[in-house]
Design an enzyme around this catalytic site. Structure first.
Site, PDB file in Angstrom:
ATOM      1  N   ASN A 222       0.791  -1.241   0.000  1.00 47.01           N
ATOM      2  CA  ASN A 222       0.000   0.000   0.000  1.00 47.01           C
ATOM      3  C   ASN A 222       0.826   1.295   0.000  1.00 47.01           C
ATOM      4  OD1 ASN A 222       0.850  -0.172   2.607  1.00 47.01           O
ATOM      5  ND2 ASN A 222      -1.184  -0.471   3.507  1.00 47.01           N
TER       6      ASN A 222
ATOM      7  N   HIS B 148       3.352   4.337   4.607  1.00 47.79           N
ATOM      8  CA  HIS B 148       3.000   4.151   6.014  1.00 47.79           C
ATOM      9  C   HIS B 148       2.718   5.527   6.604  1.00 47.79           C
ATOM     10  CE1 HIS B 148       3.172   3.076  10.245  1.00 47.79           C
ATOM     11  NE2 HIS B 148       3.891   4.176  10.390  1.00 47.79           N
TER      12      HIS B 148
HETATM   13  P1  DAT Z   1      -1.736   0.859   8.583  1.00 47.97           P
HETATM   14  O1  DAT Z   1      -0.486   0.782   7.728  1.00 47.97           O
HETATM   15  O2  DAT Z   1      -2.914   1.369   7.806  1.00 47.97           O
HETATM   16  O3  DAT Z   1      -1.517   1.599   9.879  1.00 47.97           O
HETATM   17  P2  DAT Z   1      -1.502  -1.614  10.083  1.00 47.97           P
HETATM   18  O4  DAT Z   1      -0.591  -0.843  11.002  1.00 47.97           O
HETATM   19  O5  DAT Z   1      -2.618  -2.357  10.710  1.00 47.97           O
HETATM   20  O6  DAT Z   1      -2.119  -0.647   8.966  1.00 47.97           O
HETATM   21  O7  DAT Z   1      -0.654  -2.660   9.233  1.00 47.97           O
HETATM   22  C1  DAT Z   1       0.637  -2.371   8.770  1.00 47.97           C
HETATM   23  C2  DAT Z   1       0.772  -2.880   7.344  1.00 47.97           C
HETATM   24  O8  DAT Z   1       0.582  -4.303   7.298  1.00 47.97           O
HETATM   25  C3  DAT Z   1      -0.274  -2.341   6.376  1.00 47.97           C
HETATM   26  O9  DAT Z   1       0.075  -1.084   5.878  1.00 47.97           O
HETATM   27  C4  DAT Z   1      -0.322  -3.401   5.319  1.00 47.97           C
HETATM   28  C5  DAT Z   1      -0.121  -4.680   6.106  1.00 47.97           C
HETATM   29  N1  DAT Z   1      -1.407  -5.289   6.513  1.00 47.97           N
HETATM   30  C6  DAT Z   1      -2.191  -4.891   7.546  1.00 47.97           C
HETATM   31  N2  DAT Z   1      -3.291  -5.652   7.675  1.00 47.97           N
HETATM   32  C7  DAT Z   1      -3.196  -6.572   6.696  1.00 47.97           C
HETATM   33  C8  DAT Z   1      -4.032  -7.673   6.282  1.00 47.97           C
HETATM   34  N3  DAT Z   1      -5.166  -7.986   6.928  1.00 47.97           N
HETATM   35  N4  DAT Z   1      -3.637  -8.401   5.207  1.00 47.97           N
HETATM   36  C9  DAT Z   1      -2.490  -8.106   4.558  1.00 47.97           C
HETATM   37  N5  DAT Z   1      -1.656  -7.098   4.889  1.00 47.97           N
HETATM   38  C10 DAT Z   1      -2.000  -6.336   5.935  1.00 47.97           C
HETATM   39 MG    MG Z   2      -0.318   1.138  11.453  1.00 47.39          MG
END
Ligand code: DAT
Ligand code: MG
Length: 168
Positions: free
Chosen positions: A123, A126
């Site tokens: 994505n 960060h």
């Molecule tokens: P964010 O980056 O929106 O704060 P996060 O901290 O929960 O989200 O997760 C860190 C990263 O991990 C995120 O940018 C992409 C990956 N990720 C999170 N949840 C996921 C999922 N359910 N399946 C696959 N990748 C995931």
């Molecule tokens: Mg996060």
């Protein structure tokens, strides 16, 4: 409205796809100030500390490979500190939802992210999600002298037999 700082990382896919300029332009819509910026080669230790809260998730091993550049043959990320009113929410909004498929199509993740066949969300960026995470992450990624504002209290230490590389 409070003034605060937030950490942004342009992940290896963002650099590999030459999206740095586009992403910085989008982030400039927030009218926040960049107060720290650098290109970082992310090692396993930094990756593990950054994502320590996700270590029990099934996607964690792929996530570490992603941020350390192993999925893209591109071990570079750009780390930035943005500062200003409601910085955390403003940046998260422009970045979009974690899952690129659910992200607003005009958000950074909606426009440039994708889901890999392994299921990992690739994505592009960060962004810190709350003030305590922002403080932890900024302290993890940046030394005090790399940020132009004195964001957090500092202390002076004297290193003995401290070895480092300087220009020849
Ligand atoms: P964010 O980056 O929106 O704060 P996060 O901290 O929960 O989200 O997760 C860190 C990263 O991990 C995120 O940018 C992409 C990956 N990720 C999170 N949840 C996921 C999922 N359910 N399946 C696959 N990748 C995931
Ligand atoms: Mg996060």
């Amino acid at each position: 409205m409070k003034e605060e700082a937030t950490l942004v990382i342009i992940k290896p896919d963002g650099l590999k796809k030459s999206l740095t300029g586009n992403i910085l332009s989008r982030l400039s819509e927030t009218k926040l100030k960049i107060i720290g910026a650098k290109i970082v080669k992310v090692n396993e230790e930094l990756a593990a500390k950054h994502y320590s809260h996700l270590k029990d998730q099934p996607f964690y091993p792929e996530l570490i490979k992603y941020i350390t550049g192993k999925l893209h043959g591109e071990n570079r990320v750009m780390a930035l500190v943005y500062w200003g009113k409601d910085a955390i929410v403003k940046v998260r909004q422009i970045c979009g939802a974690t899952n690129p498929e659910e992200a607003d199509p005009v958000s950074i993740r909606g426009a440039y992210g994708r889901i890999l066949t392994t299921g990992l969300y690739e994505n592009v960026v960060h962004a810190s999600s709350d003030p305590s995470e922002a403080e932890r992450e900024i302290k993890l990624w940046f030394e005090p002298e790399e940020i132009v504002y004195p964001l957090f209290p500092t202390k002076e230490v004297i290193y003995q037999n401290y070895k480092k590389f300087v220009w020849e």
